[in-house]
Design a protein around this motif. Sequence first.
Motif, PDB file in Angstrom:
ATOM      1  N   CYS A 170      -8.426   6.732  -3.377  1.00 12.08           N
ATOM      2  CA  CYS A 170      -8.128   6.530  -2.075  1.00 12.08           C
ATOM      3  C   CYS A 170      -9.142   5.936  -1.039  1.00 12.08           C
ATOM      4  O   CYS A 170      -8.760   4.816  -0.266  1.00 12.08           O
ATOM      5  CB  CYS A 170      -7.373   7.833  -1.296  1.00 12.08           C
ATOM      6  SG  CYS A 170      -5.746   8.248  -2.047  1.00 12.08           S
ATOM      7  N   LYS A 206       0.838  -1.201  -0.099  1.00 10.09           N
ATOM      8  CA  LYS A 206       0.029  -0.113   0.033  1.00 10.09           C
ATOM      9  C   LYS A 206       0.864   1.184  -0.151  1.00 10.09           C
ATOM     10  O   LYS A 206       0.406   2.208  -0.569  1.00 10.09           O
ATOM     11  CB  LYS A 206      -1.057  -0.137   1.044  1.00 10.09           C
ATOM     12  CG  LYS A 206      -2.168  -1.020   1.070  1.00 10.09           C
ATOM     13  CD  LYS A 206      -3.031  -0.914   2.177  1.00 10.09           C
ATOM     14  CE  LYS A 206      -4.321  -1.907   2.033  1.00 10.09           C
ATOM     15  NZ  LYS A 206      -5.133  -1.660   3.319  1.00 10.09           N
ATOM     16  N   ALA A 225       0.528   4.003  -2.835  1.00  8.67           N
ATOM     17  CA  ALA A 225       0.056   5.515  -2.457  1.00  8.67           C
ATOM     18  C   ALA A 225       1.203   6.291  -3.066  1.00  8.67           C
ATOM     19  O   ALA A 225       0.784   7.353  -3.604  1.00  8.67           O
ATOM     20  CB  ALA A 225      -0.052   5.419  -0.769  1.00  8.67           C
TER      21      ALA A 225
END
Length: 304
Positions: free
Chosen positions: A275, A159, A163
Motif C-alpha cells: 500500500c 486505485k 485496493a
Amino acid sequence: MAATNDPFQFQEFDEAGNLLEANRDATTISMEDDDTEPQKQRSAAGFPPDADNEDPLDTDDTTELLSGQKKSAPFWTFEYYQKFFDIETHHVKERIFGSVLPWPGRNFIHVYLRRNPDLYGPFWICTTFVFAVAISGNISSFLVHSGKPGYKYTPEFQKVTIAATAIFSYAWFVPLGLWSLLLWRNNKVMSLVTYSFIEIVCVYGYSLSIYIPAVVLSIIPFDWVRWCSIVVALCLSGSVLMMTFWPAVREDHPKMIIAIMAGIVMLNALLAIGCKIYFFGKPIQAPAIDSPPANESIKAASST
C-alpha cells in the motif's frame, strides 16, 4: 288500585320445571357435554387432549428451546450468515479498540470475541480501508504535482479496484489458508488450540482497523511521515495477530511454529508495504517542456 302488568317486568316461566316434574326420568343435554365427551374419547384412545387445536410449529419451537437444541440453517442460506451481523455497537467499538491497542498476553479471540464472532465489523473496516487508501492516494498525488507546469489532475478510479482486490483477498483468502493449515496440524497434534474460520476472519478484519488512520496520515507530503505511520500500523496489527495465533501453534513442532508465524507476519507486511509503495510512492516527476536544440534554432533563423 289494581297493579297493571308491566310488559318489561321480568316474569318467571315455569313450563320447563313443570315438564321435569311430570317426567322425572327424562334426560337433559348440557352444552358442556359436547366439549367434554370428545376429550374423554381422545383420552381413552391414547391421544393427548386438544391435539388437533395445537400448532405443530409452536410445539417444535418450544421443544427446541426447552431442550437447548436449535436447528442451524445451512451455510449457503442467508439465515446462516444473519447471526454474524447481529451485534451491538459497543461490542464493535470494544473490538476496534482492542485491535488498535493490543496488550501483551491478551488473546483477541478469548478476550473480545468470547465465541461470538461477527462479520459486520470486518466488512465495514475493509470497505473503509479500501476507500481511505484510494482517496488518500489520489489526494497525495494531487498535492505533490499541484502547481507544476503542464500538470492536469485526473482522478485515478482504478486505485479503488486495486485496493478492493488486495484488501478483501487478504481479509478472506489468508484466513482461509491459515484455517486449513491449523485444521491440518490439529489432526497431527491433538493438543493444539483450534479456531473456527469465522473467528480467524474476524481477527484479520479487525486487525486492519489501524491502517485506516495510517493511510489518512500518509496524505502529508513527507516520505518519512508515511513510512513511520505505516510501520507503526504494521507493528500494532502484527502484534494482534501474533498474540492471537500463538496459543494455536505453540505446542507444534518448532519448524512449523516458525513457518506459520513468519508467514502471518510476512503477509501482513506485504500488504502494508504494498500500500505504501503503490499508493504513496515517490511521485513521478512531470515531464518538462524540452527546448528545441541549438542547431534547429539556427536553421530556423537562417531560413527566415
